[in-house]
Design a protein around this motif. Structure first.
Motif, PDB file in Angstrom:
ATOM      1  N   THR A 234       0.809  -1.213   0.000  1.00 32.25           N
ATOM      2  CA  THR A 234       0.000   0.000   0.000  1.00 32.25           C
ATOM      3  C   THR A 234       0.844   1.265   0.000  1.00 32.25           C
ATOM      4  N   PRO A 235       0.811   2.054  -1.078  1.00 27.04           N
ATOM      5  CA  PRO A 235       1.434   3.381  -1.017  1.00 27.04           C
ATOM      6  C   PRO A 235       0.486   4.411  -0.406  1.00 27.04           C
ATOM      7  N   HIS A 236       1.047   5.312   0.408  1.00 27.76           N
ATOM      8  CA  HIS A 236       0.333   6.461   0.955  1.00 27.76           C
ATOM      9  C   HIS A 236       1.165   7.702   0.626  1.00 27.76           C
ATOM     10  N   VAL A 237       0.512   8.798   0.270  1.00 30.16           N
ATOM     11  CA  VAL A 237       1.265  10.021  -0.026  1.00 30.16           C
ATOM     12  C   VAL A 237       0.770  11.187   0.840  1.00 30.16           C
ATOM     13  N   CYS A 238       1.679  12.138   1.058  1.00 22.80           N
ATOM     14  CA  CYS A 238       1.367  13.367   1.783  1.00 22.80           C
ATOM     15  C   CYS A 238       1.733  14.568   0.931  1.00 22.80           C
ATOM     16  N   GLY A 261      -8.893  14.679   6.997  1.00 19.25           N
ATOM     17  CA  GLY A 261      -8.671  16.084   7.265  1.00 19.25           C
ATOM     18  C   GLY A 261      -7.223  16.498   7.404  1.00 19.25           C
ATOM     19  N   SER A 262      -6.284  15.569   7.173  1.00 23.40           N
ATOM     20  CA  SER A 262      -4.865  15.901   7.297  1.00 23.40           C
ATOM     21  C   SER A 262      -4.262  16.178   5.925  1.00 23.40           C
ATOM     22  N   SER A 263      -2.965  16.442   5.909  1.00 22.66           N
ATOM     23  CA  SER A 263      -2.251  16.680   4.651  1.00 22.66           C
ATOM     24  C   SER A 263      -1.789  15.386   4.015  1.00 22.66           C
ATOM     25  N   THR A 354      -5.425   9.823  -4.838  1.00 18.39           N
ATOM     26  CA  THR A 354      -5.372  10.710  -6.009  1.00 18.39           C
ATOM     27  C   THR A 354      -5.406  12.171  -5.587  1.00 18.39           C
ATOM     28  N   LYS A 355      -6.212  12.486  -4.591  1.00 21.60           N
ATOM     29  CA  LYS A 355      -6.334  13.860  -4.106  1.00 21.60           C
ATOM     30  C   LYS A 355      -4.980  14.431  -3.683  1.00 21.60           C
ATOM     31  N   HIS A 356      -4.156  13.609  -3.070  1.00 22.93           N
ATOM     32  CA  HIS A 356      -2.859  14.075  -2.568  1.00 22.93           C
ATOM     33  C   HIS A 356      -1.716  13.865  -3.571  1.00 22.93           C
TER      34      HIS A 356
END
Length: 439
Positions: A234-238, A261-263, A354-356
């Motif tokens: 699982t990739p997660h991005v900030c 609600g976070s970055s 996608t949003k981040h």
């Protein structure tokens, strides 16, 4: 300038002298060349006491009211101590293998789980740029039941543990400081080199943990979150390309705000074979047979990365990743922007990946350099049901069935008593060009 430096030193996070900090050795291979590395345990697990004495600054899940009435005073009074890795934390190494025991009954305390980082040298984390590369390791999860997670992953921590950016941090990478991830955790005892004691509240269901008003955010590449029943990549991005402190609701769900609600992207874009419709691929006696050890190969195709491919090797046989089998969704056996968009739509999930920034942001995060994390943990929030059971437990929608474990499983009190001897063994870490580390 001299006065400023002295003030910073007085309130800095220092280290104790009761236990020598001797890091377990761990060899690994970079491009076929053997590297002599070390590992260090995260500062959250370490004994925190007063300078020059053995009085606890943090005891159970509370900071001392006398020693830590505020973060500045706490930093002035308290130090991090060196670690007895095997006796206190159940961590042992031999050659290229690292064993993490789940519950360890030490002389003075009982330890649950651990989180460790690979060091380049005594004071510096090993940094990895995964773009266009392959990361391979062998793992034994045969002794990890429902509710446990043996996780190997990378995060955008500072190479020195934060000592350069945060002069209040004297302990640095040597003592496992500077952690961050895409959940923006607020249970960290130290952030940016100072205690996270202000506003600290003990967790009602964890006698060892609490939450402060600050959290620590950064991108996270979960190469491996798994037990013997299920696994996920699982990739997660900030939004930020380095460790960043958040406060309160800006930390998302962990700070008391909304989940998104976070970055950062807390859900990530996961490929779990069971969740993606193949219930005969991974598990005891299945194609990837978790009753014995196997090798996990993760390929980051493209520089910057555009696709994450997964292979397994067991008993000399290369096993390609399973394909998705979800109604209304094309078949995929890798992770990409196209897969993530299709999966979120099919499951009706919020597409915060996608949003981040999706894979474009992931490529930038990988290029920044990431620290390798090796851990074993249980879940005091939702009992690891998001990995190996039905979650949410009352949901019937597509994607909720994540594994065959009962929805009553994974309760930490049960797991810690019934599976105290559980462990995970990571070994033979290899890093190099694609298709060069497993053939």
């Amino acid at each position: 300038m001299l006065c400023i430096g002295l003030i910073s030193f007085v309130y800095s996070l220092g280290v104790g002298t009761n236990t020598a900090e001797t890091h377990p050795k761990l060899t690994w291979k970079n491009g076929g060349q053997t590297v002599n590395g070390e590992v260090t345990v995260d500062s959250n697990w370490r004994w925190t006491h007063t300078k020059g004495s053995t009085k606890n600054c943090y005891d159970g899940n509370l900071w001392s009211k006398d020693l830590c009435p505020d973060a500045a005073t706490c930093g002035k009074n308290c130090v991090l101590e060196g670690a007895d890795y095997s006796g206190t934390y159940g961590v042992t190494s031999s050659g290229n293998a690292l064993t993490l025991k789940f519950v360890t009954h030490g002389s003075y305390s009982t330890n649950v789980g651990s989180r460790l980082y690979l060091l380049k040298d005594e004071k510096t984390y090993q940094m990895f740029n995964l773009n266009g590369k392959e990361f391979t390791f062998t793992v034994d999860v045969s002794n990890l039941p429902c509710g446990l997670n043996g996780a190997l992953y990378h995060v955008n921590m500072d190479e020195d543990g934060g000592t350069k950016r945060y002069p209040d941090n004297e302990a640095g990478a040597k003592y496992g400081t500077g952690y961050c991830d895409a959940q923006c955790p607020t249970d960290l005892k130290f952030i940016n080199g100072i205690p996270n004691s202000d506003g600290w509240k003990p967790q009602s269901n964890d006698k060892n943990s609490g939450n402060g008003k600050y959290g620590s955010c950064c991108s996270e590449m979960d190469i491996w979150e798994a037990n013997s029943i299920c696994s996920a990549v699982t990739p997660h991005v900030c939004d930020n390309l380095q460790q960043t402190r958040c406060q309160g609701t800006a930390c998302g769900e962990n700070g008391g705000g909304s989940r998104f609600g976070s970055s950062c992207d807390p859900d990530g874009c996961d490929f779990n074979s069971w969740r993606m419709g193949n219930k005969t691929f991974y598990g005891p006696g299945l194609i990837v047979d978790t009753k014995s050890k196997f090798t996990v190969v993760t390929q980051f195709v493209g520089n910057p990365v555009t696709e994450i491919k997964r292979k397994y090797v067991q008993n000399g046989k290369v096993i390609e990743n399973s394909y998705s089998n979800i109604e209304g969704m094309d078949k995929f056996n890798s992770v990409s922007d196209k897969f993530c968009t299709a999966q979120k739509k099919a499951f009706g999930d919020t597409d915060s990946f996608t949003k981040h920034g999706g894979f474009k942001q992931l490529g930038s995060a990988l290029a920044k350099g990431m620290v390798l994390v090796l851990s074993l943990w249980d879940d005091h929030t939702v009992n690891m049901l998001w990995l190996d059971s039905v979650y949410p437990t009352n949901s019937k929608k597509a994607g909720s069935d994540r594994g065959p474990c009962p929805t009553t499983s994974g309760v930490p009190a049960d797991v810690e008593s019934k599976s105290a001897d559980a462990n995970v063994i990571y070994s033979d870490i290899r890093f190099g060009a694609i298709d060069s580390t497993y053939k």
